[in-house]
Design a protein around this motif. Structure first.
Motif, mmCIF file in Angstrom:
data_model
loop_
_atom_site.group_PDB
_atom_site.id
_atom_site.type_symbol
_atom_site.label_atom_id
_atom_site.label_comp_id
_atom_site.label_asym_id
_atom_site.label_seq_id
_atom_site.Cartn_x
_atom_site.Cartn_y
_atom_site.Cartn_z
ATOM 1 N N LEU A 250 0.827 -1.204 0.000
ATOM 2 C CA LEU A 250 0.000 0.000 0.000
ATOM 3 C C LEU A 250 0.863 1.257 0.000
ATOM 4 O O LEU A 250 0.539 2.257 -0.646
ATOM 5 C CB LEU A 250 -0.930 0.010 1.217
ATOM 6 N N HIS A 251 1.953 1.184 0.743
ATOM 7 C CA HIS A 251 2.900 2.302 0.800
ATOM 8 C C HIS A 251 3.506 2.561 -0.578
ATOM 9 O O HIS A 251 3.496 3.692 -1.077
ATOM 10 C CB HIS A 251 3.985 1.969 1.823
ATOM 11 N N HIS A 252 4.001 1.514 -1.214
ATOM 12 C CA HIS A 252 4.646 1.701 -2.514
ATOM 13 C C HIS A 252 3.632 1.956 -3.625
ATOM 14 O O HIS A 252 3.980 2.562 -4.646
ATOM 15 C CB HIS A 252 5.552 0.520 -2.851
ATOM 16 N N CYS A 253 2.409 1.531 -3.419
ATOM 17 C CA CYS A 253 1.364 1.873 -4.381
ATOM 18 C C CYS A 253 1.162 3.387 -4.393
ATOM 19 O O CYS A 253 0.970 3.992 -5.451
ATOM 20 C CB CYS A 253 0.069 1.157 -4.004
ATOM 21 N N ASN A 254 1.242 4.013 -3.223
ATOM 22 C CA ASN A 254 1.123 5.472 -3.175
ATOM 23 C C ASN A 254 2.326 6.154 -3.805
ATOM 24 O O ASN A 254 2.187 7.168 -4.499
ATOM 25 C CB ASN A 254 0.961 5.943 -1.730
ATOM 26 N N VAL A 255 3.522 5.604 -3.592
ATOM 27 C CA VAL A 255 4.713 6.141 -4.247
ATOM 28 C C VAL A 255 4.532 6.101 -5.764
ATOM 29 O O VAL A 255 4.805 7.078 -6.470
ATOM 30 C CB VAL A 255 5.974 5.344 -3.837
ATOM 31 N N ASP A 256 4.034 4.978 -6.263
ATOM 32 C CA ASP A 256 3.822 4.847 -7.706
ATOM 33 C C ASP A 256 2.752 5.807 -8.203
ATOM 34 O O ASP A 256 2.870 6.394 -9.281
ATOM 35 C CB ASP A 256 3.426 3.407 -8.046
ATOM 36 N N ARG A 257 1.711 5.998 -7.401
ATOM 37 C CA ARG A 257 0.643 6.942 -7.760
ATOM 38 C C ARG A 257 1.201 8.355 -7.903
ATOM 39 O O ARG A 257 0.863 9.081 -8.853
ATOM 40 C CB ARG A 257 -0.451 6.909 -6.686
ATOM 41 N N LEU A 258 2.072 8.739 -6.976
ATOM 42 C CA LEU A 258 2.650 10.087 -7.041
ATOM 43 C C LEU A 258 3.556 10.240 -8.254
ATOM 44 O O LEU A 258 3.588 11.303 -8.877
ATOM 45 C CB LEU A 258 3.403 10.386 -5.743
ATOM 46 N N TRP A 259 4.299 9.192 -8.592
ATOM 47 C CA TRP A 259 5.104 9.255 -9.810
ATOM 48 C C TRP A 259 4.205 9.404 -11.035
ATOM 49 O O TRP A 259 4.488 10.189 -11.954
ATOM 50 C CB TRP A 259 5.995 8.010 -9.935
ATOM 51 N N ALA A 260 3.081 8.667 -11.058
ATOM 52 C CA ALA A 260 2.145 8.766 -12.186
ATOM 53 C C ALA A 260 1.570 10.177 -12.299
ATOM 54 O O ALA A 260 1.404 10.710 -13.405
ATOM 55 C CB ALA A 260 1.023 7.734 -12.020
ATOM 56 N N ILE A 261 1.275 10.797 -11.152
ATOM 57 C CA ILE A 261 0.783 12.181 -11.162
ATOM 58 C C ILE A 261 1.858 13.113 -11.717
ATOM 59 O O ILE A 261 1.584 13.988 -12.546
ATOM 60 C CB ILE A 261 0.372 12.618 -9.739
ATOM 61 N N TRP A 262 3.093 12.920 -11.266
ATOM 62 C CA TRP A 262 4.219 13.726 -11.756
ATOM 63 C C TRP A 262 4.379 13.567 -13.262
ATOM 64 O O TRP A 262 4.574 14.553 -13.985
ATOM 65 C CB TRP A 262 5.502 13.314 -11.039
ATOM 66 N N GLN A 263 4.279 12.338 -13.754
ATOM 67 C CA GLN A 263 4.416 12.097 -15.193
ATOM 68 C C GLN A 263 3.339 12.828 -15.982
ATOM 69 O O GLN A 263 3.596 13.393 -17.042
ATOM 70 C CB GLN A 263 4.339 10.589 -15.474
ATOM 71 N N GLU A 264 2.117 12.821 -15.460
ATOM 72 C CA GLU A 264 1.005 13.477 -16.152
ATOM 73 C C GLU A 264 1.173 14.997 -16.140
ATOM 74 O O GLU A 264 0.845 15.679 -17.115
ATOM 75 C CB GLU A 264 -0.318 13.087 -15.481
ATOM 76 N N LYS A 265 1.694 15.529 -15.043
ATOM 77 C CA LYS A 265 1.858 16.977 -14.914
ATOM 78 C C LYS A 265 3.108 17.488 -15.640
ATOM 79 O O LYS A 265 3.221 18.688 -15.902
ATOM 80 C CB LYS A 265 1.930 17.364 -13.433
ATOM 81 N N ASN A 266 4.035 16.596 -15.926
ATOM 82 C CA ASN A 266 5.295 16.989 -16.557
ATOM 83 C C ASN A 266 5.569 16.145 -17.805
ATOM 84 O O ASN A 266 6.555 15.393 -17.858
ATOM 85 C CB ASN A 266 6.449 16.838 -15.558
ATOM 86 N N PRO A 267 4.693 16.225 -18.806
ATOM 87 C CA PRO A 267 4.823 15.353 -19.976
ATOM 88 C C PRO A 267 6.109 15.565 -20.773
ATOM 89 O O PRO A 267 6.544 14.664 -21.497
ATOM 90 C CB PRO A 267 3.593 15.698 -20.823
ATOM 91 N N SER A 268 6.735 16.730 -20.619
ATOM 92 C CA SER A 268 7.973 16.980 -21.366
ATOM 93 C C SER A 268 9.205 16.460 -20.635
ATOM 94 O O SER A 268 10.314 16.493 -21.170
ATOM 95 C CB SER A 268 8.142 18.489 -21.623
ATOM 96 N N GLN A 269 8.999 15.993 -19.407
ATOM 97 C CA GLN A 269 10.120 15.513 -18.597
ATOM 98 C C GLN A 269 10.173 13.989 -18.664
ATOM 99 O O GLN A 269 9.419 13.298 -17.989
ATOM 100 C CB GLN A 269 9.962 15.958 -17.139
ATOM 101 N N GLY A 270 11.066 13.457 -19.473
ATOM 102 C CA GLY A 270 11.166 12.016 -19.625
ATOM 103 C C GLY A 270 12.081 11.378 -18.600
ATOM 104 O O GLY A 270 12.723 12.045 -17.784
ATOM 105 N N TYR A 271 12.147 10.061 -18.676
ATOM 106 C CA TYR A 271 13.014 9.300 -17.783
ATOM 107 C C TYR A 271 14.479 9.570 -18.119
ATOM 108 O O TYR A 271 14.868 9.642 -19.285
ATOM 109 C CB TYR A 271 12.723 7.797 -17.937
#
Length: 315
Positions: A250-271
């Protein structure tokens, strides 16, 4: 298939029970290749990756799954595989997430620790063993880094961290760019990965000799991902075997959720890095132990960047 991961607070009683049943069924399932619990195999994957240290890191912290760019894709793939194991036992189950910010004001009394879900704190009079809920000592046996049984689940709330991450902590991480940068380790700044992992605290988190900074009250100077691990304590504060505690998912699911939010908010910022970074952390590198040799699986950061292509959605 569209797998919607929900905030655990909004699960129905049936959804909670189905999730607990699925986790326990994975624990009870025996691998035909290793004759070990499949759940324990997942713990050992984490152990292998953590022990796979990178000698090129001058700080001697980076390993296959932590303190480097692959931290987020490694754990995204890890949760993805575990969720598939859950669904083999209870179709339709998804990993719920724990939004720490909702418990930051009163972490000890979060509904996460209710007897019908994760159970509560360890018993300070008995080696901090958890004695409530579905993962109590008489129902759940953990393993050590060698894969041998080590006894019941342990938790020690609040000993190693002052509290849980706040909305301010989370907002800073979501706004921070780029994804990562040289030296691709605990010193990378600015870095969304390093911020979310929890090493970019106001006063720093590491001493010049490489040891973690310990505050005068005995707590570690860490935030976000690291902070939640250390606040729970016990098995969760031992990064090598932290998946012993079912709250890990559950903890790491939230970490992944926040990364997904970051990816959506920063589409020009790749890996980053796309190449010339540390082995196992570049965009097209195989992530250990999913290198086709240590295990039969193969996984690269590039393959998990789009969570929706994996069928992962957040409510």
């Amino acid at each position: 298939m569209k797998n919607i991961r929900k905030n655990f607070r909004y699960l129905s009683s049936t959804e909670k029970q189905n999730y607990i049943s699925a986790v326990k069924a994975v624990k009870a399932s025996i691998s035909r290749t290793t004759n070990r619990s499949i759940y324990d195999e997942y713990v050992l994957w984490h152990t292998l990756a953590t022990a796979h240290e990178d000698p090129s890191d001058p700080r001697h912290f980076r390993n296959a799954a932590h303190v480097g760019p692959a931290f987020l894709p490694w754990h995204r793939y890890y949760l993805y595989r575990f969720e598939r194991q859950l669904q083999k036992r209870v179709p339709g189950v998804t990993i719920p997430y724990w939004d720490w910010t909702q418990d930051a004001d009163d972490p000890f009394n979060s509904p996460l620790w209710d007897d019908d879900f994760m159970g509560g704190n360890g018993d300070p009079e008995d080696n901090n063993l958890v004695k409530t809920g579905p993962f109590a000592t008489d129902q759940w046996i953990t393993i050590n880094a060698d894969g041998n049984p080590k006894g019941g689940l342990q938790r020690e709330f609040g000993k190693f961290s002052k509290g849980l991450p706040t909305r301010t902590n989370v907002q800073i991480a979501i706004e921070e760019t780029p994804y990562d940068q040289e030296p691709w380790n605990i010193d990378s700044s600015p870095s969304h990965r390093n911020r979310l992992e929890g090493f970019l605290t106001p006063g720093g988190s590491v001493n010049p000799d490489g040891s973690l900074i310990i505050n005068p009250d005995g707590t570690f100077a860490v935030e976000l991902h690291n902070q939640a691990h250390t606040w729970i304590g016990g098995d969760m504060s031992n990064v090598v075997i932290s998946p012993n505690d079912p709250v890990f998912w559950l903890h790491h699911c939230n970490v992944d959720r926040l990364w997904a939010i970051w990816q959506e908010k920063n589409p020009s910022q790749g890996y980053l890095p796309t190449g010339d970074g540390p082995e196992g952390h570049n965009l097209y590198d195989l992530m250990y132990p999913w290198d086709g040799k240590t295990t039969r699986l193969k996984a690269r950061p590039v393959e998990v960047l789009n969570s929706r292509r994996l069928g992962i959605y957040y409510d």
